[in-house]
Design a protein around this motif. Structure first.
Motif, PDB file in Angstrom:
ATOM      1  N   ASP A 160       0.790  -1.339   0.095  1.00 45.63           N
ATOM      2  CA  ASP A 160      -0.177  -0.074  -0.150  1.00 45.63           C
ATOM      3  C   ASP A 160       0.963   1.414  -0.022  1.00 45.63           C
ATOM      4  N   GLU A 161       2.213   1.182   0.670  1.00 44.72           N
ATOM      5  CA  GLU A 161       2.768   2.489   0.687  1.00 44.72           C
ATOM      6  C   GLU A 161       4.107   2.138  -0.018  1.00 44.72           C
ATOM      7  N   ALA A 162       4.096   1.460  -1.214  1.00 40.08           N
ATOM      8  CA  ALA A 162       5.364   1.423  -1.870  1.00 40.08           C
ATOM      9  C   ALA A 162       5.718   2.666  -2.573  1.00 40.08           C
ATOM     10  N   HIS A 163       4.994   3.426  -2.722  1.00 36.28           N
ATOM     11  CA  HIS A 163       5.040   4.955  -3.359  1.00 36.28           C
ATOM     12  C   HIS A 163       5.928   5.576  -2.607  1.00 36.28           C
ATOM     13  N   THR A 164       5.944   5.371  -1.180  1.00 39.20           N
ATOM     14  CA  THR A 164       6.713   6.377  -0.449  1.00 39.20           C
ATOM     15  C   THR A 164       8.235   5.891  -0.541  1.00 39.20           C
ATOM     16  N   VAL A 165       8.247   4.674  -0.963  1.00 42.63           N
ATOM     17  CA  VAL A 165       9.904   4.205  -1.183  1.00 42.63           C
ATOM     18  C   VAL A 165      10.434   4.853  -2.306  1.00 42.63           C
ATOM     19  N   THR A 166       9.610   4.973  -3.365  1.00 42.04           N
ATOM     20  CA  THR A 166      10.131   5.786  -4.647  1.00 42.04           C
ATOM     21  C   THR A 166      10.201   7.158  -4.320  1.00 42.04           C
ATOM     22  N   VAL A 167       9.585   7.777  -3.631  1.00 38.17           N
ATOM     23  CA  VAL A 167       9.672   9.113  -3.311  1.00 38.17           C
ATOM     24  C   VAL A 167      10.869   9.578  -2.557  1.00 38.17           C
ATOM     25  N   SER A 168      11.109   8.626  -1.585  1.00 38.26           N
ATOM     26  CA  SER A 168      12.315   8.814  -0.964  1.00 38.26           C
ATOM     27  C   SER A 168      13.563   8.639  -1.686  1.00 38.26           C
ATOM     28  N   GLN A 169      13.552   7.513  -2.496  1.00 35.38           N
ATOM     29  CA  GLN A 169      14.825   7.317  -3.408  1.00 35.38           C
ATOM     30  C   GLN A 169      14.767   8.626  -4.216  1.00 35.38           C
ATOM     31  N   LEU A 170      14.010   9.170  -4.965  1.00 34.77           N
ATOM     32  CA  LEU A 170      14.160  10.272  -5.756  1.00 34.77           C
ATOM     33  C   LEU A 170      14.639  11.369  -4.978  1.00 34.77           C
ATOM     34  N   LEU A 171      14.274  11.731  -3.700  1.00 29.54           N
ATOM     35  CA  LEU A 171      14.630  12.619  -2.989  1.00 29.54           C
ATOM     36  C   LEU A 171      16.193  12.516  -2.573  1.00 29.54           C
ATOM     37  N   ASN A 172      16.332  11.260  -2.038  1.00 31.44           N
ATOM     38  CA  ASN A 172      17.762  10.960  -1.772  1.00 31.44           C
ATOM     39  C   ASN A 172      18.789  11.215  -2.861  1.00 31.44           C
ATOM     40  N   GLU A 173      18.321  10.846  -4.147  1.00 33.71           N
ATOM     41  CA  GLU A 173      19.076  11.070  -5.370  1.00 33.71           C
ATOM     42  C   GLU A 173      19.199  12.598  -5.657  1.00 33.71           C
ATOM     43  N   PHE A 174      18.357  13.334  -5.510  1.00 28.75           N
ATOM     44  CA  PHE A 174      18.449  14.677  -5.751  1.00 28.75           C
ATOM     45  C   PHE A 174      19.479  15.450  -4.561  1.00 28.75           C
ATOM     46  N   PHE A 175      19.158  15.142  -3.380  1.00 31.33           N
ATOM     47  CA  PHE A 175      20.146  15.864  -2.403  1.00 31.33           C
ATOM     48  C   PHE A 175      21.550  15.368  -2.503  1.00 31.33           C
ATOM     49  N   ALA A 176      21.693  14.110  -2.808  1.00 29.11           N
ATOM     50  CA  ALA A 176      22.932  13.489  -3.142  1.00 29.11           C
ATOM     51  C   ALA A 176      23.586  14.145  -4.021  1.00 29.11           C
ATOM     52  N   HIS A 177      23.058  14.475  -5.399  1.00 31.95           N
ATOM     53  CA  HIS A 177      23.654  14.950  -6.454  1.00 31.95           C
ATOM     54  C   HIS A 177      23.961  16.462  -6.391  1.00 31.95           C
ATOM     55  N   GLU A 178      23.140  17.225  -5.411  1.00 34.09           N
ATOM     56  CA  GLU A 178      23.177  18.647  -5.301  1.00 34.09           C
ATOM     57  C   GLU A 178      24.520  18.706  -4.153  1.00 34.09           C
ATOM     58  N   ALA A 179      24.845  17.635  -3.377  1.00 29.38           N
ATOM     59  CA  ALA A 179      25.959  17.794  -2.514  1.00 29.38           C
ATOM     60  C   ALA A 179      27.162  17.536  -3.133  1.00 29.38           C
ATOM     61  N   GLY A 180      27.151  17.181  -4.594  1.00 24.46           N
ATOM     62  CA  GLY A 180      28.420  16.574  -5.041  1.00 24.46           C
ATOM     63  C   GLY A 180      28.540  15.135  -5.304  1.00 24.46           C
ATOM     64  N   LEU A 181      28.053  14.249  -5.032  1.00 28.77           N
ATOM     65  CA  LEU A 181      27.862  12.706  -4.889  1.00 28.77           C
ATOM     66  C   LEU A 181      27.844  12.304  -6.466  1.00 28.77           C
ATOM     67  N   ALA A 182      28.658  11.674  -7.174  1.00 25.63           N
ATOM     68  CA  ALA A 182      28.344  10.951  -8.391  1.00 25.63           C
ATOM     69  C   ALA A 182      27.599   9.692  -8.187  1.00 25.63           C
ATOM     70  N   ASP A 183      26.938   9.311  -9.279  1.00 27.98           N
ATOM     71  CA  ASP A 183      26.116   8.062  -9.294  1.00 27.98           C
ATOM     72  C   ASP A 183      26.641   6.976  -8.613  1.00 27.98           C
ATOM     73  N   TRP A 184      28.106   6.568  -9.194  1.00 31.39           N
ATOM     74  CA  TRP A 184      28.453   5.467  -8.326  1.00 31.39           C
ATOM     75  C   TRP A 184      28.755   5.426  -6.951  1.00 31.39           C
ATOM     76  N   GLN A 185      28.579   6.519  -6.270  1.00 30.33           N
ATOM     77  CA  GLN A 185      28.679   6.804  -4.756  1.00 30.33           C
ATOM     78  C   GLN A 185      27.180   6.306  -4.232  1.00 30.33           C
ATOM     79  N   LEU A 186      26.295   6.517  -4.915  1.00 26.03           N
ATOM     80  CA  LEU A 186      24.855   6.288  -4.488  1.00 26.03           C
ATOM     81  C   LEU A 186      24.654   4.863  -4.372  1.00 26.03           C
ATOM     82  N   GLY A 187      24.179   4.078  -3.065  1.00 25.29           N
ATOM     83  CA  GLY A 187      23.639   3.210  -3.029  1.00 25.29           C
ATOM     84  C   GLY A 187      22.055   3.216  -2.426  1.00 25.29           C
ATOM     85  N   LEU A 188      21.092   3.326  -3.223  1.00 26.56           N
ATOM     86  CA  LEU A 188      19.791   3.748  -2.750  1.00 26.56           C
ATOM     87  C   LEU A 188      19.017   2.412  -2.257  1.00 26.56           C
ATOM     88  N   GLY A 189      18.699   2.594  -1.033  1.00 25.26           N
ATOM     89  CA  GLY A 189      17.935   1.592  -0.469  1.00 25.26           C
ATOM     90  C   GLY A 189      16.650   1.042  -1.052  1.00 25.26           C
TER      91      GLY A 189
END
Length: 349
Positions: free
Chosen positions: A310-339
């Motif tokens: 029922d709440e699977a969409h919250t996981v996707t939202v969290s991943q997208l926000l974590n990705e945005f915040f990570a890129h803005e802070a300078g992390l490269a894709d290879w440094q992102l282990g999204l849960g």
């Protein structure tokens, strides 16, 4: 439709744009605010070490003294390095000790004094950043020398005895049995401690306290295992809770390879002030980007509080926000282990 999952690229782009629109005001807030842990991390980079006889780190005592005299709004570096010049002290840890004893007062410098204090603080902090750079280069050399595991995915195993001296032989045994990454689980409740314990520890609860000395001991042990096994064994710990920036800084200084670092974990699961969390996570991720550390985000925790379907969409939202915040802070894709926190059930759409 493209990619392994057959996703509509236009829909993916739309989702990322929504994450940017949601996340940009948070980034703007984080860029214009600070926290006690950010300021302590800055002073750790500048060389403050050690703790008082009660185990309270000198960096905590120093920041508390500055805050009491001039507040936190403009940071602590200028008042600290202004005081060093006025007192004729060369060692910032000695200044912290004097401040704790009440023998030093702090002021917000102006004019030439402010210029000199800023110059001195940048020089001191730059030395800490260069130390992190050296550790990153050291990792690159060791990976080139020993090699990465050939298989994918890497095997990730946990040690969590509470005693760093018990964790070490367990970690080395796990590496011999095939583990590629060792995670040292943190003691229960450490995310709510507003200081980083000092030294090696033997009394953790359901995990081992994350300290700089414990990081150093485990990194040295796994380097020994890397030489023995002919492959580089990675080390994971935590940059979350009230001391995210300091944990990230200590991890960079001691050459950890991965850190659990989620942008919202402290808010959702530890009831930590949201502004503090977002300010801390941005600084910590900037340090991780510089140190070449891979972050793992915390979407797996969603399964502990909500229905996985029922709440699977919250996981996707969290991943997208974590990705945005990570890129803005300078992390490269290879440094992102999204849960992830999905029920792997082929019958569920």
């Amino acid at each position: 439709m493209t990619g392994k999952l057959g996703l509509d690229p236009a829909l993916v782009a739309r989702a990322r744009e929504l994450a940017r629109r949601a996340g940009q005001p948070v980034v703007d807030l984080a860029r214009s605010h600070t926290t006690v842990s950010v300021e302590r991390a800055v002073l750790r980079l500048a060389g403050v070490t050690g703790a008082d006889p009660d185990g309270i780190p000198w960096v905590n005592r120093l920041v508390d003294a500055v805050v009491a005299d001039v507040g936190l709004g403009h940071g602590v570096a200028a008042p600290v390095f202004d005081a060093l010049a006025r007192e004729g002290i060369a060692d910032v840890t000695l200044l912290a000790q004097k401040a704790a004893a009440g023998s030093v007062r702090f002021a917000q410098p102006s004019g030439r004094a402010a210029t000199a204090a800023r110059r001195a603080s940048r020089k001191a902090v730059a030395a800490g950043v260069r130390a992190i750079d050296r550790r990153r280069a050291e990792r690159d050399r060791l990976v080139k020398r020993f090699g990465d595991p050939q298989r994918r995915p890497w095997i990730y195993l946990i040690v969590a005895t509470g005693d760093i001296y018990e964790d070490i032989p367990q970690a080395q045994a796990a590496a011999r049995a095939g583990a590629d990454v060792i995670a040292v689980i943190r003691s229960t409740g450490q995310s709510l401690l507003d200081y980083v314990p000092e030294g090696a520890t033997r009394e953790g609860f359901a995990g081992t306290y994350a300290t700089q000395e414990n990081f150093r001991l485990m990194r040295a042990a796994l380097d020994e295992s890397s030489r023995e096994l002919g492959r580089y064994v990675r080390l994971t710990n935590y940059a979350s809770g009230l001391c995210m920036p300091e944990m990230a800084t200590l991890a960079g200084l001691e050459r950890l390879d991965m850190m659990l670092n989620d942008s919202m974990y402290g808010i959702l699961f530890r009831d930590i002030n949201p502004i503090r969390t977002f300010v801390d996570q941005r600084f910590s991720r900037q340090v991780h980007a510089r140190a070449g550390i891979i972050i793992n985000t915390g979407e797996d925790n969603y399964l502990t509080t909500a229905d996985a379907v029922d709440e699977a969409h919250t996981v996707t939202v969290s991943q997208l926000l974590n990705e945005f915040f990570a890129h803005e802070a300078g992390l490269a894709d290879w440094q992102l282990g999204l849960g992830h926190a999905f029920e792997i059930n082929p019958d569920v759409p």
